[in-house]
Design a protein around this motif. Structure first.
Motif, short mmCIF file in Angstrom:
data_model
loop_
_atom_site.label_atom_id
_atom_site.label_comp_id
_atom_site.label_asym_id
_atom_site.label_seq_id
_atom_site.Cartn_x
_atom_site.Cartn_y
_atom_site.Cartn_z
N LYS A 6 0.93 -1.27 -0.10
CA LYS A 6 -0.06 -0.02 0.02
C LYS A 6 0.89 1.27 0.09
N VAL A 7 0.22 2.33 -0.66
CA VAL A 7 1.03 3.59 -0.55
C VAL A 7 0.61 4.62 0.46
N ARG A 8 1.51 5.13 1.05
CA ARG A 8 1.07 6.01 2.30
C ARG A 8 1.60 7.36 2.12
N TYR A 9 0.74 8.41 2.08
CA TYR A 9 1.09 9.78 1.79
C TYR A 9 1.20 10.49 2.94
N LYS A 10 1.98 11.18 3.39
CA LYS A 10 2.35 12.07 4.44
C LYS A 10 2.80 13.56 4.27
N ASN A 11 2.41 14.52 4.86
CA ASN A 11 2.65 15.95 4.79
C ASN A 11 2.61 16.62 6.07
N HIS A 12 3.18 17.76 6.00
CA HIS A 12 2.94 18.45 7.25
C HIS A 12 3.35 20.04 7.10
N CYS A 13 2.86 20.80 7.64
CA CYS A 13 3.48 22.34 7.45
C CYS A 13 3.40 22.86 8.95
N THR A 14 4.21 24.03 9.05
CA THR A 14 4.33 24.64 10.41
C THR A 14 4.01 26.04 9.94
N PRO A 15 2.63 26.48 10.11
CA PRO A 15 2.12 27.91 9.78
C PRO A 15 3.14 28.85 10.52
N GLN A 16 3.54 30.00 9.97
CA GLN A 16 4.55 31.08 10.57
C GLN A 16 3.76 32.25 10.05
N GLU A 17 4.03 33.31 10.91
CA GLU A 17 3.74 34.64 10.56
C GLU A 17 4.81 35.62 10.62
N GLN A 18 4.94 36.76 10.09
CA GLN A 18 6.05 37.70 10.14
C GLN A 18 5.33 38.98 10.75
N ALA A 20 6.79 41.96 11.58
CA ALA A 20 7.12 43.31 10.76
C ALA A 20 7.68 42.93 9.38
N SER A 21 7.38 43.83 8.33
CA SER A 21 8.10 43.54 7.10
C SER A 21 9.56 43.35 6.99
N GLY A 22 10.06 42.34 6.63
CA GLY A 22 11.60 41.92 6.64
C GLY A 22 11.93 41.74 7.88
N GLY A 23 11.17 41.20 8.78
CA GLY A 23 11.38 40.70 10.25
C GLY A 23 11.35 39.31 10.36
N ARG A 24 11.59 38.89 11.48
CA ARG A 24 11.76 37.29 11.74
C ARG A 24 10.34 36.71 11.75
N TYR A 25 10.34 35.33 11.19
CA TYR A 25 9.31 34.63 11.22
C TYR A 25 9.01 33.90 12.30
N TYR A 26 7.80 33.87 12.97
CA TYR A 26 7.42 33.34 14.35
C TYR A 26 6.05 32.29 14.18
N LEU A 27 6.06 30.95 14.79
CA LEU A 27 5.03 30.27 14.74
C LEU A 27 3.79 31.05 14.69
N ASP A 28 2.65 30.74 13.95
CA ASP A 28 1.46 31.38 13.90
C ASP A 28 0.68 31.20 15.36
N SER A 29 0.66 32.34 16.09
CA SER A 29 0.09 32.17 17.44
C SER A 29 -1.68 31.73 17.29
N ASP A 30 -2.28 31.94 16.04
CA ASP A 30 -3.66 31.69 16.02
C ASP A 30 -3.49 30.21 15.96
N CYS A 31 -2.92 29.67 15.07
CA CYS A 31 -2.92 28.12 14.87
C CYS A 31 -2.13 27.29 16.08
N GLY A 32 -1.16 27.45 16.29
CA GLY A 32 -0.45 26.97 17.65
C GLY A 32 -0.01 25.63 17.62
N LYS A 33 -0.01 24.92 16.39
CA LYS A 33 0.42 23.43 16.11
C LYS A 33 0.74 23.40 14.54
N LYS A 34 1.42 22.13 14.28
CA LYS A 34 1.64 21.80 13.12
C LYS A 34 0.44 21.12 12.46
N LEU A 35 0.22 21.47 11.31
CA LEU A 35 -0.83 20.70 10.53
C LEU A 35 -0.25 19.53 9.97
#
Length: 129
Positions: A6-18, A20-35
């Protein structure tokens, strides 16, 4: 006794937000987890399949790779865009740029054609029936 695969597909993403423009990216506080997601194919593949790590593909319709299998994985390992047609004719609706891949369960009567828009590229592919 035949081995069933059988074939198993897996994926994940970690939502991030910036903040200030040109600033550092942080974990998205609204989401709070990996999808994440996992999907197992419905079909039972009864063969190991066919794998090629470096197949040359050109823009000539006569040299288009034609594949007829139940599961297909194709990755563009070259530097030229690769086109895919899933219905056996010359309607190339999927474009894979360098490093991009396509994987899907398809009907065994489907014919997948692969070619470039111009020039030559290479693909890595795995098919199973």
């Amino acid at each position: 006794m035949a081995t069933t695969y059988k074939v198993r597909y897996k994926n994940h993403c970690t939502p991030q937000e910036q903040i200030a423009s040109g600033g550092r990216y942080y974990l998205d506080s609204d989401c709070g987890k990996k999808l994440t997601g996992v999907c197992d194919t419905d079909a039972s593949l009864t063969t190991n399949g066919t794998y090629s790590s470096s197949l040359a593909v050109t823009d000539s319709a006569s040299s288009a790779l034609t594949i007829s299998h139940e599961f297909i994985f194709i990755k563009n390992t070259g530097s030229v865009n690769v086109l895919l047609a899933l219905n056996g004719d010359n309607d190339y609706h999927i474009l894979l740029s360098e490093g991009e891949a396509f994987a899907s369960e398809i009907d065994t009567s489907s014919v997948v054609k692969v070619k470039t828009g111009s020039g030559t590229s290479t693909v890595e592919y795995f098919v199973s029936k």
